[in-house]
Design a protein around this motif. Structure first.
Motif, mmCIF file in Angstrom:
data_model
loop_
_atom_site.group_PDB
_atom_site.id
_atom_site.type_symbol
_atom_site.label_atom_id
_atom_site.label_comp_id
_atom_site.label_asym_id
_atom_site.label_seq_id
_atom_site.Cartn_x
_atom_site.Cartn_y
_atom_site.Cartn_z
ATOM 1 N N ILE A 132 -80.540 -22.609 51.276
ATOM 2 C CA ILE A 132 -80.049 -23.377 51.780
ATOM 3 C C ILE A 132 -78.520 -23.579 51.715
ATOM 4 C CG2 ILE A 132 -80.980 -25.329 50.778
ATOM 5 C CD1 ILE A 132 -81.127 -27.077 53.301
ATOM 6 N N SER A 133 -77.535 -23.681 52.713
ATOM 7 C CA SER A 133 -76.332 -24.015 52.415
ATOM 8 C C SER A 133 -75.638 -25.323 53.171
ATOM 9 C CB SER A 133 -75.387 -22.851 53.139
ATOM 10 O OG SER A 133 -75.665 -21.859 52.250
ATOM 11 N N LEU A 134 -74.785 -25.835 52.552
ATOM 12 C CA LEU A 134 -74.125 -27.150 53.155
ATOM 13 C C LEU A 134 -72.629 -26.835 53.250
ATOM 14 C CD1 LEU A 134 -74.506 -30.048 53.845
ATOM 15 C CD2 LEU A 134 -74.170 -30.807 51.334
ATOM 16 N N ILE A 135 -72.230 -27.128 54.499
ATOM 17 C CA ILE A 135 -70.682 -27.135 54.694
ATOM 18 C C ILE A 135 -70.210 -28.382 54.672
ATOM 19 C CG2 ILE A 135 -68.884 -26.652 56.152
ATOM 20 C CD1 ILE A 135 -70.552 -24.050 57.357
ATOM 21 N N TYR A 136 -69.134 -28.718 53.937
ATOM 22 C CA TYR A 136 -68.637 -30.023 53.837
ATOM 23 C C TYR A 136 -66.974 -29.939 54.221
ATOM 24 C CZ TYR A 136 -68.113 -34.826 51.884
ATOM 25 O OH TYR A 136 -68.169 -36.196 51.680
ATOM 26 N N PHE A 137 -66.559 -30.580 55.203
ATOM 27 C CA PHE A 137 -65.349 -30.341 55.540
ATOM 28 C C PHE A 137 -64.609 -31.469 55.991
ATOM 29 C CE2 PHE A 137 -67.520 -29.449 59.478
ATOM 30 C CZ PHE A 137 -66.656 -30.095 60.416
ATOM 31 N N THR A 185 -79.846 -20.239 54.875
ATOM 32 C CA THR A 185 -78.666 -19.560 54.968
ATOM 33 C C THR A 185 -77.840 -19.433 53.714
ATOM 34 O OG1 THR A 185 -78.304 -20.491 57.051
ATOM 35 C CG2 THR A 185 -76.339 -19.653 56.119
ATOM 36 N N THR A 186 -77.565 -18.129 53.152
ATOM 37 C CA THR A 186 -76.791 -17.942 51.763
ATOM 38 C C THR A 186 -75.321 -18.460 52.012
ATOM 39 O OG1 THR A 186 -75.979 -15.620 52.767
ATOM 40 C CG2 THR A 186 -78.411 -16.057 51.647
ATOM 41 N N ILE A 187 -74.619 -18.322 51.047
ATOM 42 C CA ILE A 187 -73.572 -18.903 50.929
ATOM 43 C C ILE A 187 -72.417 -17.899 51.620
ATOM 44 C CG2 ILE A 187 -72.409 -17.871 48.680
ATOM 45 C CD1 ILE A 187 -71.469 -20.678 48.007
ATOM 46 N N ASP A 188 -72.630 -16.732 51.713
ATOM 47 C CA ASP A 188 -72.069 -15.647 52.610
ATOM 48 C C ASP A 188 -72.251 -16.021 53.867
ATOM 49 O OD1 ASP A 188 -70.978 -14.751 50.096
ATOM 50 O OD2 ASP A 188 -72.677 -13.137 50.172
ATOM 51 N N GLU A 189 -73.539 -16.104 54.322
ATOM 52 C CA GLU A 189 -73.521 -16.338 55.837
ATOM 53 C C GLU A 189 -72.817 -17.743 56.260
ATOM 54 O OE1 GLU A 189 -78.082 -14.044 56.164
ATOM 55 O OE2 GLU A 189 -77.654 -16.324 55.310
ATOM 56 N N ALA A 190 -72.803 -18.523 55.468
ATOM 57 C CA ALA A 190 -72.170 -19.765 55.732
ATOM 58 C C ALA A 190 -70.685 -19.681 55.869
ATOM 59 C CB ALA A 190 -72.529 -21.132 54.591
ATOM 60 N N GLN A 191 -70.299 -18.833 55.169
ATOM 61 C CA GLN A 191 -68.659 -18.453 55.020
ATOM 62 C C GLN A 191 -68.628 -17.977 56.707
ATOM 63 O OE1 GLN A 191 -67.029 -16.180 51.928
ATOM 64 N NE2 GLN A 191 -65.049 -15.857 52.889
ATOM 65 N N ILE A 192 -69.368 -17.002 56.797
ATOM 66 C CA ILE A 192 -68.990 -16.068 58.321
ATOM 67 C C ILE A 192 -69.066 -17.423 59.271
ATOM 68 C CG2 ILE A 192 -70.239 -14.793 59.813
ATOM 69 C CD1 ILE A 192 -71.285 -13.109 57.426
ATOM 70 N N PHE A 234 -58.229 -27.999 58.517
ATOM 71 C CA PHE A 234 -59.492 -28.377 57.858
ATOM 72 C C PHE A 234 -59.546 -27.875 56.314
ATOM 73 C CE2 PHE A 234 -61.543 -29.805 61.581
ATOM 74 C CZ PHE A 234 -61.077 -29.074 62.577
ATOM 75 N N SER A 235 -60.099 -28.828 55.463
ATOM 76 C CA SER A 235 -60.417 -28.454 54.078
ATOM 77 C C SER A 235 -61.994 -28.185 54.235
ATOM 78 C CB SER A 235 -60.093 -29.564 53.130
ATOM 79 O OG SER A 235 -58.411 -29.434 52.903
ATOM 80 N N ILE A 236 -62.524 -27.004 53.896
ATOM 81 C CA ILE A 236 -63.702 -26.614 53.895
ATOM 82 C C ILE A 236 -64.371 -26.177 52.666
ATOM 83 C CG2 ILE A 236 -65.599 -25.211 55.072
ATOM 84 C CD1 ILE A 236 -63.543 -25.117 57.304
ATOM 85 N N GLY A 237 -65.524 -26.911 52.050
ATOM 86 C CA GLY A 237 -66.140 -26.513 51.224
ATOM 87 C C GLY A 237 -67.524 -26.318 51.357
ATOM 88 N N ILE A 238 -68.079 -25.118 50.700
ATOM 89 C CA ILE A 238 -69.521 -24.518 50.857
ATOM 90 C C ILE A 238 -70.269 -24.807 49.733
ATOM 91 C CG2 ILE A 238 -70.928 -22.903 51.914
ATOM 92 C CD1 ILE A 238 -68.650 -21.957 53.736
ATOM 93 N N ALA A 239 -71.210 -25.278 49.838
ATOM 94 C CA ALA A 239 -72.057 -24.872 48.554
ATOM 95 C C ALA A 239 -73.677 -24.446 48.940
ATOM 96 C CB ALA A 239 -72.539 -26.217 47.785
ATOM 97 N N GLN A 240 -74.295 -23.533 48.066
ATOM 98 C CA GLN A 240 -75.800 -23.126 48.260
ATOM 99 C C GLN A 240 -76.806 -23.595 47.086
ATOM 100 O OE1 GLN A 240 -76.239 -18.850 48.735
ATOM 101 N NE2 GLN A 240 -77.960 -19.064 47.434
ATOM 102 N N ASN A 276 -57.823 -24.711 53.504
ATOM 103 C CA ASN A 276 -58.466 -23.561 52.737
ATOM 104 C C ASN A 276 -60.042 -23.992 52.901
ATOM 105 O OD1 ASN A 276 -56.372 -21.970 51.243
ATOM 106 N ND2 ASN A 276 -56.054 -24.049 50.632
ATOM 107 N N LEU A 277 -60.877 -22.730 52.618
ATOM 108 C CA LEU A 277 -62.184 -22.938 52.295
ATOM 109 C C LEU A 277 -62.646 -22.450 50.877
ATOM 110 C CD1 LEU A 277 -65.100 -21.277 54.664
ATOM 111 C CD2 LEU A 277 -64.786 -20.648 52.462
ATOM 112 N N SER A 278 -63.271 -23.204 50.218
ATOM 113 C CA SER A 278 -64.039 -22.930 48.970
ATOM 114 C C SER A 278 -65.291 -22.873 48.798
ATOM 115 C CB SER A 278 -63.420 -24.212 47.816
ATOM 116 O OG SER A 278 -63.691 -23.850 46.973
ATOM 117 N N LEU A 279 -65.789 -22.206 47.972
ATOM 118 C CA LEU A 279 -67.139 -22.084 47.719
ATOM 119 C C LEU A 279 -67.697 -22.431 46.481
ATOM 120 C CD1 LEU A 279 -67.797 -18.060 49.025
ATOM 121 C CD2 LEU A 279 -67.633 -20.221 50.175
ATOM 122 N N ALA A 280 -68.797 -23.119 46.349
ATOM 123 C CA ALA A 280 -69.186 -23.708 45.171
ATOM 124 C C ALA A 280 -69.997 -23.030 44.479
ATOM 125 C CB ALA A 280 -70.063 -24.891 45.599
#
Length: 391
Positions: free
Chosen positions: A237-242, A295-302, A321-327, A361-365
């Motif tokens: 499971i992924s979470l987008i925080y922006f 959803t994986t982190i790669d799919e969340a990035q897409i 936007f500043s976007i962070g994604i965690a899985q 930017n977008l950042s992956l956790a």
């Protein structure tokens, strides 16, 4: 069966057997019937006189006179009474007779004749008839005398009163039933309305009115449920925080009304991109979260790239936007607060890079709870803005 297809006796379930039992109960024996039939030849010539005297007594009662109302009604009533007296001494007390008596009761109830007035009228009719019955010569050959004739008349009146009151009672029960149905229908509609309003209030309490997204409280409920489902099914499971970069500066320079408009547009943008099972929330202020089950982190990035590519359709140019994604998952799972914290941290990493590079930017956790402290898997930082998108 519809009421209009049944007789009154049928509606009240008064069968031929019931009629026979009632006649026995009220003393309507063969001898009684013969006695009444014998009276007919003496009463018939005096019918008009009897009816006139009866209504003279009735109209002397103010309440009855008010019910009758006019000369035409009095004439119709007199004709009906004439017919009733002829039937009373006819000697046929079958289903047809019973239905006519029931109809009298229904008519009296419908026009507002109270039971006390009906009983009073029967008593006056008996009193009016008594002298005429008494004047009939005794007939020793038939063993008929004044007492037996008066007793027979009293018995048939009691039989009739009972039928009329069956109709009164049935009408009142029907009114009670109708009133009960109306109350039940009202209660049901009220219950439905209350349930609808309650649902609307609950929806309002869980929804951010400005953006149309789930609010902060609802976000935690949704995320707790989604995390539990992901653990049960061993799925990522992924979470987008922006958030919106420099949103305070936008509010200060262009006003809160313009800032609210941007927040509303972000809500529309987000809702236009999420899937059926995704949940978009306004976390607070200018911060937003999107829960992406399975959803994986790669799919969340897409997903994030696609959402930002559609931003110009909704949002003014220059908004970034500043976007962070965690899985978390599918094997090891963060707890709820840690999961949100990782996405929040990734978002601030993206924001710091945006500040230093003047980019958004977008950042992956890190990928899992197990290696969250040591992993360098935060991946690359990708510029994502409403006006331009780097591949």
């Amino acid at each position: 069966m519809q009421m209009t297809r049944q007789t009154l006796a049928g509606q009240l379930k008064i069968t031929d057997r019931e009629i026979t039992e009632r006649k026995t109960l009220f003393g309507i024996t063969e001898q009684c019937i013969e006695t009444l039939s014998d009276c007919r030849r003496f009463i018939h010539p005096k019918i008009d006189e009897i009816v006139q005297k009866f209504y003279e007594r009735q109209t002397s009662i103010p309440e009855v006179e008010l019910l009758i109302g006019d000369a035409e009604t009095l004439m119709r009533l007199s004709q009906a009474m004439r017919g009733y007296l002829l039937e009373l001494f006819e000697g046929y007390y079958d289903a047809d007779y019973v239905n006519k008596r029931l109809r009298i009761g229904k008519v009296h109830k419908n026009i507002g004749v109270s039971p006390k007035l009906y009983i009073s009228a029967i008593a006056q009719l008996q009193a009016t008839l008594a002298p005429y019955i008494a004047a009939i010569p005794e007939d020793p050959s038939k063993n008929l005398d004044q007492k037996k004739r008066l007793e027979a008349v009293q018995n048939i009146f009691l039989f009739d009163i009972h039928l009329v009151f069956d109709t009164y009672i049935a009408s009142m029960l029907n009114e009670v039933h109708i009133s009960k149905q109306q109350v039940e229908n009202y209660a049901s509609s009220l219950e439905s309305e209350v349930a609808k309003r309650t649902e609307e209030l609950e929806q309002m309490s869980r929804q951010d009115t400005l953006t149309g997204l789930a609010n902060h409280h609802a976000f935690h409920e949704h995320l707790r449920r989604c995390l539990a489902e992901a653990q049960r099914n061993a799925r990522a499971i992924s979470l987008i925080y922006f958030d919106i970069d420099r949103f305070k500066e936008i509010n200060d320079s262009k006003g809160h009304k313009h800032g609210d408009k941007i927040l509303g547009m972000v809500g529309k943008l987000t809702l236009s991109q999420i899937r059926t099972n995704d949940i978009a929330c306004r976390y607070g202020g200018d911060e937003f979260c999107i829960i992406l089950p399975a959803t994986t982190i790669d799919e969340a990035q897409i997903f994030a790239r696609r959402m930002i590519s559609h931003a110009p359709q909704f949002i003014d140019s220059g908004v970034r936007f500043s976007i962070g994604i965690a899985q978390t998952g599918p094997k090891e799972f963060f707890d709820l607060d840690s999961f949100v914290g990782e996405a929040d941290k990734a978002m601030y990493n993206a924001k710091e890079r945006g500040h230093t590079n003047n980019k958004c930017n977008l950042s992956l956790a890190p990928l899992s709870a197990e290696n969250a402290a040591t992993s360098n898997n935060a991946a690359s930082h990708i510029r994502l803005a409403a006006t331009d998108l780097e591949p």
